[in-house]
Design a protein around this motif. Structure first.
Motif, PDB file in Angstrom:
ATOM      1  N   THR A  31       0.838  -1.196   0.000  1.00  0.00           N
ATOM      2  CA  THR A  31       0.000   0.000   0.000  1.00  0.00           C
ATOM      3  C   THR A  31       0.874   1.248   0.000  1.00  0.00           C
ATOM      4  O   THR A  31       1.969   1.243   0.562  1.00  0.00           O
ATOM      5  CB  THR A  31      -0.908   0.008   1.248  1.00  0.00           C
ATOM      6  OG1 THR A  31      -1.583  -1.239   1.345  1.00  0.00           O
ATOM      7  CG2 THR A  31      -1.929   1.131   1.184  1.00  0.00           C
ATOM      8  N   VAL A  32       0.361   2.298  -0.612  1.00  0.00           N
ATOM      9  CA  VAL A  32       1.048   3.583  -0.603  1.00  0.00           C
ATOM     10  C   VAL A  32       0.152   4.611   0.072  1.00  0.00           C
ATOM     11  O   VAL A  32      -1.029   4.753  -0.284  1.00  0.00           O
ATOM     12  CB  VAL A  32       1.399   4.047  -2.031  1.00  0.00           C
ATOM     13  CG1 VAL A  32       2.050   5.428  -2.003  1.00  0.00           C
ATOM     14  CG2 VAL A  32       2.335   3.045  -2.698  1.00  0.00           C
ATOM     15  N   ALA A  33       0.692   5.300   1.062  1.00  0.00           N
ATOM     16  CA  ALA A  33       0.006   6.424   1.693  1.00  0.00           C
ATOM     17  C   ALA A  33       0.540   7.722   1.102  1.00  0.00           C
ATOM     18  O   ALA A  33       1.712   7.812   0.714  1.00  0.00           O
ATOM     19  CB  ALA A  33       0.214   6.400   3.201  1.00  0.00           C
ATOM     20  N   TYR A  34      -0.316   8.733   1.036  1.00  0.00           N
ATOM     21  CA  TYR A  34       0.085  10.014   0.459  1.00  0.00           C
ATOM     22  C   TYR A  34      -0.881  11.085   0.940  1.00  0.00           C
ATOM     23  O   TYR A  34      -1.927  10.797   1.558  1.00  0.00           O
ATOM     24  CB  TYR A  34       0.111   9.943  -1.068  1.00  0.00           C
ATOM     25  CG  TYR A  34      -1.198   9.502  -1.686  1.00  0.00           C
ATOM     26  CD1 TYR A  34      -2.157  10.432  -2.104  1.00  0.00           C
ATOM     27  CD2 TYR A  34      -1.490   8.150  -1.847  1.00  0.00           C
ATOM     28  CE1 TYR A  34      -3.362  10.021  -2.650  1.00  0.00           C
ATOM     29  CE2 TYR A  34      -2.691   7.731  -2.405  1.00  0.00           C
ATOM     30  CZ  TYR A  34      -3.622   8.670  -2.804  1.00  0.00           C
ATOM     31  OH  TYR A  34      -4.821   8.262  -3.346  1.00  0.00           O
ATOM     32  N   LEU A  35      -0.543  12.323   0.674  1.00  0.00           N
ATOM     33  CA  LEU A  35      -1.413  13.448   0.971  1.00  0.00           C
ATOM     34  C   LEU A  35      -2.120  13.882  -0.299  1.00  0.00           C
ATOM     35  O   LEU A  35      -1.511  13.950  -1.371  1.00  0.00           O
ATOM     36  CB  LEU A  35      -0.608  14.622   1.548  1.00  0.00           C
ATOM     37  CG  LEU A  35       0.122  14.370   2.867  1.00  0.00           C
ATOM     38  CD1 LEU A  35       0.963  15.597   3.245  1.00  0.00           C
ATOM     39  CD2 LEU A  35      -0.852  14.036   3.986  1.00  0.00           C
ATOM     40  N   ALA A  36      -3.404  14.193  -0.179  1.00  0.00           N
ATOM     41  CA  ALA A  36      -4.198  14.683  -1.304  1.00  0.00           C
ATOM     42  C   ALA A  36      -5.298  15.578  -0.746  1.00  0.00           C
ATOM     43  O   ALA A  36      -5.653  15.490   0.438  1.00  0.00           O
ATOM     44  CB  ALA A  36      -4.788  13.517  -2.102  1.00  0.00           C
ATOM     45  N   PRO A  37      -5.860  16.464  -1.584  1.00  0.00           N
ATOM     46  CA  PRO A  37      -6.844  17.409  -1.072  1.00  0.00           C
ATOM     47  C   PRO A  37      -8.222  16.796  -0.846  1.00  0.00           C
ATOM     48  O   PRO A  37      -8.683  15.958  -1.617  1.00  0.00           O
ATOM     49  CB  PRO A  37      -6.898  18.489  -2.160  1.00  0.00           C
ATOM     50  CG  PRO A  37      -6.422  17.810  -3.397  1.00  0.00           C
ATOM     51  CD  PRO A  37      -5.449  16.764  -2.967  1.00  0.00           C
ATOM     52  N   TRP A  38      -8.831  17.229   0.233  1.00  0.00           N
ATOM     53  CA  TRP A  38     -10.240  16.972   0.532  1.00  0.00           C
ATOM     54  C   TRP A  38     -10.791  18.233   1.168  1.00  0.00           C
ATOM     55  O   TRP A  38     -10.251  18.728   2.152  1.00  0.00           O
ATOM     56  CB  TRP A  38     -10.385  15.788   1.485  1.00  0.00           C
ATOM     57  CG  TRP A  38     -11.807  15.507   1.888  1.00  0.00           C
ATOM     58  CD1 TRP A  38     -12.799  14.972   1.123  1.00  0.00           C
ATOM     59  CD2 TRP A  38     -12.395  15.775   3.176  1.00  0.00           C
ATOM     60  NE1 TRP A  38     -13.970  14.890   1.848  1.00  0.00           N
ATOM     61  CE2 TRP A  38     -13.756  15.367   3.115  1.00  0.00           C
ATOM     62  CE3 TRP A  38     -11.913  16.305   4.372  1.00  0.00           C
ATOM     63  CZ2 TRP A  38     -14.624  15.480   4.185  1.00  0.00           C
ATOM     64  CZ3 TRP A  38     -12.780  16.426   5.453  1.00  0.00           C
ATOM     65  CH2 TRP A  38     -14.107  16.013   5.364  1.00  0.00           C
ATOM     66  N   ARG A  39     -11.807  18.797   0.549  1.00  0.00           N
ATOM     67  CA  ARG A  39     -12.358  20.081   1.001  1.00  0.00           C
ATOM     68  C   ARG A  39     -11.269  21.144   1.119  1.00  0.00           C
ATOM     69  O   ARG A  39     -11.217  21.913   2.085  1.00  0.00           O
ATOM     70  CB  ARG A  39     -13.122  19.921   2.318  1.00  0.00           C
ATOM     71  CG  ARG A  39     -14.362  19.024   2.187  1.00  0.00           C
ATOM     72  CD  ARG A  39     -15.171  18.985   3.469  1.00  0.00           C
ATOM     73  NE  ARG A  39     -16.350  18.127   3.302  1.00  0.00           N
ATOM     74  CZ  ARG A  39     -17.212  17.852   4.279  1.00  0.00           C
ATOM     75  NH1 ARG A  39     -17.022  18.363   5.496  1.00  0.00           N
ATOM     76  NH2 ARG A  39     -18.252  17.078   4.054  1.00  0.00           N
TER      77      ARG A  39
END
Length: 641
Positions: A31-39
């Motif tokens: 699995t890869v975790a990452y940051l992405a936009p939400w609201r």
């Protein structure tokens, strides 16, 4: 005169949240975790590594599983637990820097984040994982008293916290080895760093380190897997920081690796965790894989036979510099990204078992690298013979003659600018400005003599270096001397106010972003737990405000004492919750300038601290900045809505 252009890359395109960034593979390699936009806020997401990776996540994409739901403040730091069962991230409140350690579970994406340090007004000061206790995090907290740092073990499943060691009053930091040894760093009255081992509440001295050579402590400092030593950065007996192994039983140092010209890249990532750490360490075994050195560009030394095979394959993926590196426990599956001046943090997957690689994503797919400006390292000689490493960025498609110029100065000052992508540099270049970044004396990463040359030189030779670099740009013909602005954040904001107040004839405008205007206020306002730790930085380089003679000198080097000499328009930017440089540093300058009818603009953000984090805060900041510069230097600005 302000001009507008319909094809400008907008402020929103530069400062809206990235589509994805900061990818880290799980230790189990699935699995890869990452940051992405939400609201419009960055949150933690996960995807299966072997699935499809479209250019951006879409709200109805089931493969992108959102683990956090913070619609108030962007998350900017996270990590996997060693067993791949948890993801941990830090979060503060509106920039107050009282970070809490939060836990989310990839197997339960619908469950809310759990606060593992639910103590009001308390700050997480360091988090460590140890291979022998994979279900725990070892956390430094000032929960017992604001000025004391203790070591806690937190059970990641239950959240239970156990105090392992308490500071007697002089501890500035803790470490735990993979074999359970507890180590502390303390500070002697003369600034010497003292390393001790704690057994049964008793401290045994291990070694000591010069406070002059280590203004912020021993960096890096990583326990060896056998628990018998530490890998440390040291300039002992040399001008350059190299890698050594410290024996915890004898206190002896033995060289491990070095570069003949470059420093180990130690201070920069400590000051700004967006940069990759200086040591590349295996996530499961703790073995040392590689070390990073930084000059004009980065050099990575492979220190492990397996990584020596992997490294050249990773380097083939980009013409940038290898940045963040993560791998699975087997060391076969790698997710990496790259520093680049125009194609920021492009992220790749490499499978060493098959030798294949594929690009996972570009953080900013809407930005065309061909439209962005190359960043060129240059060297300028100071008036007293120092080589000043600088970076010059020129607008694309414009003759580099007599350009309006922004002198952009970094914070710290114990920091450095380096080759790479910076959205504010690219914004300024896109608006028609030449951008000159100066690594003045006091900057780190160029040898300890270069850093120590700044002692007692705030508003002195440190500012001379800035003027010398500006004179060089004028002599090259690229800078119009009548259209120069000086701008910076934190120390850079102070340096901008120094430029406006101490050499008012050189600058047509000045911008201070969370800059200090009063050095005595800065040193007296240090948060309680850090007051001992700044003895070798603030105390040694700036002075002691409790000594009347030194206080007078500090005030003489403070822009607030010469605010009446400021003649150029000034833009002040500050976060109301700044705990490093209190907002009164900007308030007082604004009040003094307004009192005599001088031109000043003041942007105060009530939901930010020392650095603006949220995208809407940065968009407001840089819209204000581009309009201010356009009015006073004549560059381009976005069209008004």
């Amino acid at each position: 005169m302000t001009t507008t252009a319909p094809d400008l890359i907008t402020v929103e395109q530069f400062f809206a949240p990235p589509a994805r960034i900061d990818a880290r593979i799980s230790p189990d390699g699935t699995t890869v975790a990452y940051l992405a936009p939400w609201r419009d806020r960055l949150n933690v997401f996960v995807r299966d590594l072997d699935g499809d990776w479209p250019e951006t996540d879409s709200p109805d994409d089931p493969a992108a599983r959102r683990l956090t739901s913070d619609d108030h403040r962007s998350i900017d730091m996270f990590s996997w637990s060693p067993d791949s069962r948890h993801l941990l991230h830090l979060q503060d409140t509106d920039g107050d820097e009282n970070h809490h350690l939060m836990r989310v579970d990839p197997a339960r994406p619908d469950e809310p984040a759990v606060d593992l340090t639910p103590f009001p007004g308390v700050r997480v000061l360091g988090t460590q994982f140890c291979a022998d206790r994979p279900a725990s995090a070892f956390v430094q907290l000032n929960a017992r008293r604001p000025d004391l740092i203790d070591l806690h073990e937190i059970d990641l499943d239950t959240g239970r916290s156990t105090v392992l060691a308490e500071s007697p009053g002089d501890v500035t930091g803790w470490l735990r080895t993979p074999t359970g040894r507890i180590l502390s760093f303390g500070l002697a009255e003369d600034g010497t760093h003292l390393l001790s081992e704690w057994t049964g509440g008793t401290a045994r001295p291990v070694s000591s380190f010069s406070g002059l050579d280590h203004p912020f402590g021993v960096l890096p400092c990583v326990p060896t897997p056998d628990g018998a030593g530490l890998w440390i950065g040291t300039p002992r007996g040399s001008d350059r920081t190299r890698l050594a192994r410290l024996d915890l039983d004898t206190g002896e140092q033995n060289g491990v690796d070095s570069h003949p010209v470059f420093d180990l890249d130690a201070q920069r990532p400590t000051a700004d965790p967006r940069f990759a750490p200086p040591l590349i360490v295996h996530p499961a075994t703790g073995e040392l894989l590689g070390a990073r050195y930084l000059g004009t560009r980065q050099v990575v030394h492979a220190l492990d036979p397996h990584f020596a095979e992997v490294l050249p394959r990773l380097a083939e993926l980009s013409d940038g510099d290898l940045a963040h590196v993560s791998c699975d426990d087997a060391g076969l599956r790698w997710v990496v990204d790259f520093t680049h001046d125009r194609d920021h943090r492009v992220t790749w997957f490499y499978d060493h078992a098959t030798g294949t690689a594929r690009r996972l994503f570009r953080p900013h797919p809407h930005l065309d690298p061909a439209r962005l400006a190359p960043v060129t390292p240059v060297t300028v000689r100071s008036r007293d013979g120092l080589d000043l490493p600088c970076h010059l960025t020129l607008p694309v498609g414009v003759e580099p003659r007599d350009l309006p110029t922004v002198v952009l100065l970094h914070g710290g000052p114990w920091y450095r600018d380096s080759w790479g992508y910076d959205p504010e540099v690219q914004l300024l270049a896109a608006r028609g400005y030449a951008v000159l970044q100066v690594n003045f004396r006091g900057s780190t990463g160029y040898g300890k003599a270069f850093t120590q040359a700044a002692i007692g030189e705030f508003a002195g030779r440190m500012h001379d270096d800035v003027i010398d670099a500006l004179d060089w740009a004028v002599e090259q013909g690229c800078t119009d001397p009548g259209r120069v602005a000086i701008y910076g954040c934190s120390y850079g904001g102070y340096a901008a106010l120094v430029g406006a107040a101490f050499t008012p004839d050189r600058f047509a405008a000045a911008i201070s972003y969370t800059g200090m205007s009063d050095l005595t206020d800065l040193t007296r306002s240090v948060v309680p737990f850090a007051r001992k730790a700044v003895r070798n930085s603030y105390g040694r380089y700036i002075g002691d405000p409790d000594d009347p003679a030194q206080e007078a000198d500090m005030l003489a080097r403070s822009p607030i004492s010469r605010v009446d000499d400021i003649s150029a328009p000034v833009l002040l930017i500050h976060g109301a919750n700044d705990v490093r440089v209190h907002r009164r540093n900007a308030d007082r300058v604004a009040e003094a300038l307004r009192a005599r009818g001088a031109e000043v603009e003041y942007l105060l953000n009530e939901r930010e601290g020392h650095w603006f984090v949220n995208p809407d805060s940065n968009i407001e900041l840089y819209r204000t900045l581009e309009r201010f510069l356009a009015r006073h230097l004549g560059g381009h600005a976005s069209r008004e809505d």
